[in-house]
Design a protein around this motif. Structure first.
Motif, PDB file in Angstrom:
ATOM      1  N   ARG A 299     -16.055 -28.696 -70.437  1.00 54.57           N
ATOM      2  CA  ARG A 299     -15.259 -29.903 -70.661  1.00 54.57           C
ATOM      3  C   ARG A 299     -13.981 -29.575 -71.436  1.00 54.57           C
ATOM      4  N   PHE A 300     -14.048 -28.583 -72.310  1.00 56.97           N
ATOM      5  CA  PHE A 300     -12.839 -28.154 -73.022  1.00 56.97           C
ATOM      6  C   PHE A 300     -11.793 -27.651 -72.034  1.00 56.97           C
ATOM      7  N   PHE A 301     -12.192 -26.757 -71.126  1.00 61.69           N
ATOM      8  CA  PHE A 301     -11.212 -26.209 -70.193  1.00 61.69           C
ATOM      9  C   PHE A 301     -10.764 -27.240 -69.165  1.00 61.69           C
ATOM     10  N   GLU A 302     -11.691 -28.073 -68.694  1.00 61.60           N
ATOM     11  CA  GLU A 302     -11.309 -29.081 -67.709  1.00 61.60           C
ATOM     12  C   GLU A 302     -10.330 -30.098 -68.291  1.00 61.60           C
ATOM     13  N   ASN A 303     -10.640 -30.633 -69.456  1.00 59.33           N
ATOM     14  CA  ASN A 303      -9.881 -31.767 -69.979  1.00 59.33           C
ATOM     15  C   ASN A 303      -8.778 -31.384 -70.960  1.00 59.33           C
ATOM     16  N   HIS A 304      -9.060 -30.473 -71.873  1.00 52.49           N
ATOM     17  CA  HIS A 304      -8.063 -30.138 -72.888  1.00 52.49           C
ATOM     18  C   HIS A 304      -7.076 -29.087 -72.392  1.00 52.49           C
ATOM     19  N   VAL A 305      -7.467 -28.309 -71.388  1.00 51.62           N
ATOM     20  CA  VAL A 305      -6.574 -27.329 -70.779  1.00 51.62           C
ATOM     21  C   VAL A 305      -6.081 -27.814 -69.417  1.00 51.62           C
ATOM     22  N   GLY A 306      -7.013 -28.105 -68.508  1.00 49.44           N
ATOM     23  CA  GLY A 306      -6.661 -28.405 -67.119  1.00 49.44           C
ATOM     24  C   GLY A 306      -5.884 -29.692 -66.915  1.00 49.44           C
ATOM     25  N   ARG A 307      -5.987 -30.635 -67.842  1.00 48.00           N
ATOM     26  CA  ARG A 307      -5.231 -31.885 -67.725  1.00 48.00           C
ATOM     27  C   ARG A 307      -4.016 -31.918 -68.649  1.00 48.00           C
ATOM     28  N   SER A 308      -3.695 -30.787 -69.254  1.00 48.11           N
ATOM     29  CA  SER A 308      -2.599 -30.748 -70.229  1.00 48.11           C
ATOM     30  C   SER A 308      -1.250 -30.525 -69.549  1.00 48.11           C
ATOM     31  N   ARG A 309      -0.201 -30.962 -70.215  1.00 47.10           N
ATOM     32  CA  ARG A 309       1.152 -30.734 -69.707  1.00 47.10           C
ATOM     33  C   ARG A 309       1.460 -29.241 -69.666  1.00 47.10           C
ATOM     34  N   GLY A 310       1.012 -28.526 -70.691  1.00 50.03           N
ATOM     35  CA  GLY A 310       1.289 -27.097 -70.733  1.00 50.03           C
ATOM     36  C   GLY A 310       0.754 -26.374 -69.516  1.00 50.03           C
ATOM     37  N   PHE A 311      -0.453 -26.728 -69.086  1.00 60.46           N
ATOM     38  CA  PHE A 311      -1.040 -26.091 -67.904  1.00 60.46           C
ATOM     39  C   PHE A 311      -0.201 -26.381 -66.670  1.00 60.46           C
ATOM     40  N   TRP A 312       0.187 -27.633 -66.480  1.00 62.61           N
ATOM     41  CA  TRP A 312       0.890 -28.000 -65.251  1.00 62.61           C
ATOM     42  C   TRP A 312       2.341 -27.534 -65.236  1.00 62.61           C
ATOM     43  N   GLU A 313       2.944 -27.383 -66.389  1.00 70.50           N
ATOM     44  CA  GLU A 313       4.278 -26.788 -66.417  1.00 70.50           C
ATOM     45  C   GLU A 313       4.229 -25.347 -65.931  1.00 70.50           C
ATOM     46  N   ARG A 314       3.141 -24.656 -66.229  1.00 69.09           N
ATOM     47  CA  ARG A 314       2.994 -23.275 -65.780  1.00 69.09           C
ATOM     48  C   ARG A 314       2.491 -23.179 -64.344  1.00 69.09           C
ATOM     49  N   PHE A 315       1.617 -24.119 -63.932  1.00 70.72           N
ATOM     50  CA  PHE A 315       0.916 -23.961 -62.659  1.00 70.72           C
ATOM     51  C   PHE A 315       1.607 -24.658 -61.491  1.00 70.72           C
ATOM     52  N   MET A 316       2.513 -25.594 -61.769  1.00 75.63           N
ATOM     53  CA  MET A 316       3.125 -26.354 -60.682  1.00 75.63           C
ATOM     54  C   MET A 316       3.875 -25.467 -59.685  1.00 75.63           C
ATOM     55  N   PRO A 317       4.554 -24.397 -60.117  1.00 72.64           N
ATOM     56  CA  PRO A 317       5.183 -23.515 -59.122  1.00 72.64           C
ATOM     57  C   PRO A 317       4.185 -22.918 -58.137  1.00 72.64           C
ATOM     58  N   THR A 318       2.970 -22.630 -58.596  1.00 78.82           N
ATOM     59  CA  THR A 318       1.935 -22.100 -57.704  1.00 78.82           C
ATOM     60  C   THR A 318       1.499 -23.157 -56.705  1.00 78.82           C
ATOM     61  N   VAL A 319       1.355 -24.400 -57.164  1.00 82.56           N
ATOM     62  CA  VAL A 319       1.007 -25.502 -56.263  1.00 82.56           C
ATOM     63  C   VAL A 319       2.052 -25.629 -55.166  1.00 82.56           C
ATOM     64  N   ARG A 320       3.313 -25.590 -55.540  1.00 80.18           N
ATOM     65  CA  ARG A 320       4.403 -25.742 -54.553  1.00 80.18           C
ATOM     66  C   ARG A 320       4.471 -24.565 -53.596  1.00 80.18           C
ATOM     67  N   GLU A 321       4.085 -23.388 -54.075  1.00 79.58           N
ATOM     68  CA  GLU A 321       4.069 -22.204 -53.211  1.00 79.58           C
ATOM     69  C   GLU A 321       3.001 -22.328 -52.136  1.00 79.58           C
ATOM     70  N   ILE A 322       1.818 -22.799 -52.528  1.00 81.84           N
ATOM     71  CA  ILE A 322       0.700 -22.888 -51.589  1.00 81.84           C
ATOM     72  C   ILE A 322       0.784 -24.148 -50.736  1.00 81.84           C
TER      73      ILE A 322
END
Length: 500
Positions: A299-322
Motif C-alpha cells: 500500500r505504501f508503494f501503490e498509494n504514496h509512491v504510485g499515485r504521487s506527482r513525483g512518480f508521474w513527472e518521471r514516468f509520463m514520458p515512458t507512458v507516451r513512448e509506449i
C-alpha cells in the motif's frame, strides 16, 4: 550429533524444512494460477495435500515435541530464542488439529479455486456455494481445535496477524470506517461537482503494451529482475521469498493504468520479500512479520509512491513512448484520473484510495456474519449487495462484481482486515520517512528511491520476525498503529484533488 547434545539444532532443522515446504506450496500455487493446464487441478490438490500433511507432521510430530521439550533455553542466543518463540506459537496452534483435517482442508481449497473460477465465468454463485459451505464448516472445525473459547473469525484473524488481538483490529477498522464515511459526508458533494472528466484517450490498450509499461515501472522502482518476473493471473498476487519474488497482474484493455497500479502494489510485496535477510532464509529471522506488515509495503508503494506527482513527472514520458495517444495528456490530468474519488465503484482492486476501506469493512462484516452462523452461504450475495448499497450507494450489477469478486474465500478467511491495517501502517511509514529523510513525493521526483528502500530495509524488512507487530510498528514509526495518520493522509489527498 545426538539428541541429548543438540536438541535445538535438530529442532531448528525440522522447522526450517517445514518453512521450505511452505515455500514449495507457494511455487505450486503460482503455477496453478499462472501456467498449469486446465485439468491439472486433481493432481495439484493431491500435491498440496501431501505437502500440508508432511509440513504438519514436521511441526507437530512426536519427534518435534520431544526436541522442543528437551531444549534448554538458558543456553540459546537471542536469534535462537526468536526462532523458538515463533515456532512454538505455530506448533501450539497446529498440534491440536488432526492431520486428516489438514489434508481435507487443503484438498477442498484446491477444488474451491477451480469452482470459484467457473462460478465467475458463468456468473453463478451457486457453482461456488457448495465448496464455500464446505470450507466454512472445515474452518469452524479447525478453529474449535485451536481455541474453542474464541469465535471462529477471531481465531482466523490470528492466522494472518498473530500479534494484534481481534478486538483491537475491530476497533481500528471501526474508527477507519467512521472516519471515511465522515470524509465522504463532508466532501462528497464537492467531489461529485469537481469530478474529473474521463481521460480523452480511447483504447483498446493492448495487453502486451501494458506488460511493457508495467515492466518499465518495475525497473524504475528498483525491481531485481534476477530474482523476479511478471506474469498474469485471474487475481494479482505475489509470493515466495527473498530469492524468488515474482509478481502477477491482470490487464484491462480499456483502462491502461489499472494493471500498472496493481503491479506497483505487488512490487511493494516483492520489495519486502527481497529485503528479507538472505542468510536467514527458511527461519523466522528471514520471514515477513505478518500479512498486515506485508500489506503496509504494497500500500505504501501503490498509494504514496504510485499515485504521487513525483512518480508521474518521471514516468509520463515512458507512458507516451509506449502509448503515443497520451502525447497531449498532462501529468495533472493523469493524477486527477488516478486520485479521483468514486464512491459508486464496486471493485475493490479498482477502488480509489478513500473508498477502498469501505470495501474492506464490507468483507470484514460479511465474514463475521458467515463464520458465526448469523447468515448462511446462500444468503451471502444478498447480504453483500445490501451492504454495498449502504456503503457505495448502489448494488453490484452482477455477482462477479459482488460476492464472487475476490479469490480469497477459496483459500482463506480473516485476511481482508490486513489490507486496511497495512494502509494505516503505510501512512505512518510515509510520515516517519518524511520526518527522518524527506517527503516521499520529493524523494521519488529526485530519483532518491534508494533512500526509501534503505529505510524500509533497515526498519522493517531486515527485522524479519524479531519483533512482534506492535513492537515493529512503534519502533519504526514512533507510535502505535492508529487510523488517524491514514485519515489525515486521505483528507489531504481530497483537498489536493478539490484544489486542482
Amino acid at each position: 550429533m545426538s539428541d541429548v547434545q543438540n536438541p535445538y539444532e535438530q529442532f531448528a532443522h525440522r522447522i526450517r524444512n517445514a518453512n521450505l515446504l511452505d515455500d514449495i506450496s507457494l511455487v505450486l500455487n503460482w503455477d496453478q494460477q499462472v501456467t498449469m493446464p486446465e485439468e491439472g487441478s486433481n493432481a495439484r490438490s493431491l500435491h498440496f495435500s501431501a505437502l500440508s500433511s508432511t509440513r504438519h507432521e514436521l511441526l507437530t510430530g512426536e519427534r518435534t515435541v520431544e526436541l522442543l521439550e528437551a531444549i534448554d533455553e538458558t543456553n540459546l542466543s537471542t536469534d535462537e530464542r526468536i526462532t523458538l518463540r515463533e515456532a512454538r506459537r505455530e506448533i501450539e496452534r497446529k498440534r491440536s488439529i488432526p492431520e486428516s483435517l489438514v489434508e481435507e482442508i487443503s484438498e477442498t481449497q484446491t477444488r474451491a479455486f477451480d469452482d470459484w473460477k467457473a462460478a465467475r465465468e458463468t456468473e453463478s454463485f451457486d457453482r461456488f456455494a457448495d465448496p464455500l459451505c464446505d470450507l466454512v464448516k472445515l474452518q469452524r472445525e479447525r478453529t474449535d481445535y485451536i481455541d474453542a473459547s474464541q469465535s471462529t473469525y477471531s481465531v482466523l484473524l490470528e492466522d494472518a496477524e498473530p500479534c494484534i488481538d481481534p478486538e483491537t483490529i475491530d476497533g481500528l477498522l471501526t474508527a477507519l470506517r467512521d472516519g471515511v464515511l465522515d470524509l465522504l459526508n463532508e466532501y462528497g458533494d464537492e467531489l461529485s461537482e469537481s469530478a474529473p472528466a474521463p481521460l480523452d484517450v480511447s483504447g483498446p490498450f493492448k495487453a502486451e503494451k501494458q506488460q511493457e509499461l508495467c515492466e518499465r515501472a518495475l525497473t524504475m522502482l528498483g525491481y531485481n529482475w534476477k530474482r523476479g518476473r511478471l506474469d498474469t493471473a485471474p487475481h494479482p498476487f505475489d509470493g515466495l521469498s527473498q530469492f524468488d519474488a515474482r509478481i502477477t497482474t491482470r490487464f484491462d484493455e480499456e483502462e491502461p493504468f489499472s494493471a500498472l497500479l496493481s503491479t506497483i502494489h505487488e512490487f511493494g510485496h516483492a520489495a519486502y520479500n527481497l529485503g528479507l535477510p538472505d542468510k536467514h532464509y527458511g527461519t523466522a529471522l528471514g520471514r515477513a512479520r505478518s500479512h498486515s506488515v506485508h500489506e503496509s509495503q504494497s500500500r505504501f508503494f501503490e498509494n504514496h509512491v504510485g499515485r504521487s506527482r513525483g512518480f508521474w513527472e518521471r514516468f509520463m514520458p515512458t507512458v507516451r513512448e509506449i502509448f503515443p495517444e497520451f502525447e497531449s495528456v498532462s501529468v495533472d490530468t493523469v493524477l486527477a484520473h488516478l486520485n479521483s474519488v468514486d464512491r459508486s465503484n464496486q471493485i475493490r482492486v479498482k477502488a480509489d484510495e478513500v473508498t477502498y476501506h469501505l470495501h474492506i469493512v464490507l468483507r470484514h462484516e460479511v465474514e463475521q456474519q458467515l463464520l458465526s452462523g448469523d447468515i448462511t452461504v446462500e444468503e451471502v450475495p444478498e447480504v453483500w449487495n445490501d451492504r454495498a448499497e449502504r456503503y457505495f450507494g448502489t448494488s453490484p450489477e452482477s455477482v462477479v462484481d459482488g460476492a464472487l469478486q475476490d479469490v480469497h474465500w477459496s483459500t482463506s478467511f480473516g485476511m481482508f482486515p490486513n489490507y486496511s491495517l497495512g494502509s494505516m501502517l503505510a501512512a505512518q511509514v510515509a510520515t516517519a520517512i518524511e520526518r527522518e529523510i524527506d517527503d516521499v513525493n520529493t524523494l521519488v521526483r529526485e530519483e532518491r528511491l534508494d533512500e526509501v528502500h534503505d529505510w524500509l530495509t533497515e526498519n522493517i524488512h531486515q527485522r524479519g520476525q524479531r519483533d512482534t507487530t506492535d513492537e515493529l510498528i512503534e519502533c519504526a514509526t514512533g507510535r502505535p498503529l492508529s487510523a488517524e495518520p491514514l485519515l489525515d493522509h486521505l483528507e489531504s489527498n481530497i483537498r489536493t484533488q478539490l484544489a486542482r
